[in-house]
Design a protein around this motif. Structure first.
Motif, PDB file in Angstrom:
ATOM      1  N   VAL A 170     -54.417 -89.206  12.741  1.00  0.00           N
ATOM      2  CA  VAL A 170     -55.286 -90.223  12.148  1.00  0.00           C
ATOM      3  C   VAL A 170     -54.975 -91.595  12.743  1.00  0.00           C
ATOM      4  N   ARG A 204     -57.613 -93.876  14.819  1.00  0.00           N
ATOM      5  CA  ARG A 204     -57.902 -95.241  14.372  1.00  0.00           C
ATOM      6  C   ARG A 204     -57.617 -96.254  15.471  1.00  0.00           C
ATOM      7  N   ALA A 237     -60.978 -93.595   8.570  1.00  0.00           N
ATOM      8  CA  ALA A 237     -59.603 -93.270   8.978  1.00  0.00           C
ATOM      9  C   ALA A 237     -58.594 -93.921   8.041  1.00  0.00           C
TER      10      ALA A 237
END
Length: 341
Positions: free
Chosen positions: A121, A125, A197
């Motif tokens: 993640v 991002r 995110a």
């Protein structure tokens, strides 16, 4: 044939294996296809499997641990000095065995699936933020060619673009406006994905007691806390906070000889994203330290007066890294009074 350490040079399809006994003598060497890789390692029954900490290394490490085999992951930079003569898969596997045999070698902790989820993640991002920045700079460049100057901040871009879209003045033609509008729509879509995110990160934050514990530190928020836990876990592989700080590159780079100690700028080793998060978090603390009378604020004010704003930010980031290691590697809760004494 008893294999004490099995060195594996990882690849996508063909894996090079090199086995050595307790005396370091070569007792096994083979090149294995991916389909037979796990079964070959299981049949060889090594005591230790050593690999470079590269792509897919944590996946294979978890597979070997499930077989009851001890796993050692080594940073590639520590393997390179042990490569003899020419570089090839066979020599790389042998170098991995020799590096893993060193008593002073530093090893990489095997990450869990949950840690890699959090890292995934963060990486997505980070990519989305980079794409957003690139689009904003592209639009600013297009407008600068038409005599329109916009400040570098994202907030200034959002504020000025609607004004430009309203009228076709000077060289800002309808075609130019259409292109800027197209970029603005892409930026808006990216921001929605960035928020998604960050929602994932907040979810990880709620589920992890370690993340919540270190997030109580001034200058450590959701993004920094989840990134640290994803990278170092419980941080028990570090002897103390100084080791974690040095691993992050937040300590002076040493260049000493002849008994004379020379310290230079910070080493900037390790993960630059983690280091940047800690430094930016420290800067946010410095903004509000002026005028406060608590112990940490007075220390920061004095440090800014003596060494400057940037040095103070790095010093606080260094301190926060040490506190993080102490909290992650023990059961004690965060006590602000003790941390700022």
């Amino acid at each position: 044939m008893q294999i004490d350490i099995l060195g594996i040079d990882l690849a996508k399809r063909v894996f090079q294996l090199h086995g050595a006994d307790r005396q370091g003598r070569t007792v096994y060497a083979a090149k294995v296809m991916r389909a037979a890789f796990l079964e070959t390692v299981r049949e060889s029954r090594p005591r230790i499997v050593a690999m470079e900490a590269c792509g897919s290394a944590h996946h294979w490490a978890r597979c070997f641990r499930a077989m009851g085999i001890e796993v050692r992951l080594i940073s590639p930079q520590y393997v390179t000095p042990f490569v003899k003569t020419n570089k090839n898969d066979r020599n790389d596997a042998q170098a991995i065995v020799e590096a893993a045999s060193r008593p002073t070698m530093n090893f990489v902790t095997v990450k869990s699936v949950e840690q890699q989820d959090i890292q995934a993640v963060h990486r997505v991002r980070e990519l989305l933020v980079q794409q957003r920045t690139a689009l904003i700079n592209q639009a600013r460049g297009l407008l600068a060619e038409r005599g329109v100057s916009i400040a570098q901040t994202r907030q200034a871009f959002k504020r000025e673009v609607p004004k430009i879209m309203g009228t076709c003045e000077g060289e800002v033609t309808s075609v130019c406006q259409a292109m800027v509008l197209e970029i603005s729509q892409q930026i808006h879509a990216l921001e929605e994905r960035i928020k998604h995110a960050e929602t994932w990160l907040k979810s990880f934050m709620k589920q992890s007691a370690l993340c919540r514990k270190i997030a109580a530190i001034d200058g450590v928020g959701t993004i920094t806390a989840t990134a640290m836990v994803a990278s170092v876990g419980e941080a028990k592989e570090f002897k103390n906070g100084r080791h974690l700080s040095a691993w992050l590159g937040l300590v002076p780079r040493q260049h000493s000889s002849g008994g004379k100690s020379q310290l230079r700028g910070i080493s900037k080793r390790g993960d630059k994203c983690l280091r940047a998060l800690l430094v930016h978090g420290a800067r946010s603390v410095l903004r509000y330290a002026v005028g406060k009378t608590d112990v940490q604020s007075r220390w920061l004010q004095d440090l800014i007066a003596r060494r400057g704003y940037n040095c103070a930010a790095v010093a606080l980031a260094n301190k926060n890294a040490r506190v993080i290691q102490a909290l992650l590697s023990s059961d004690m809760p965060y006590r602000p009074s003790a941390a700022t004494r």
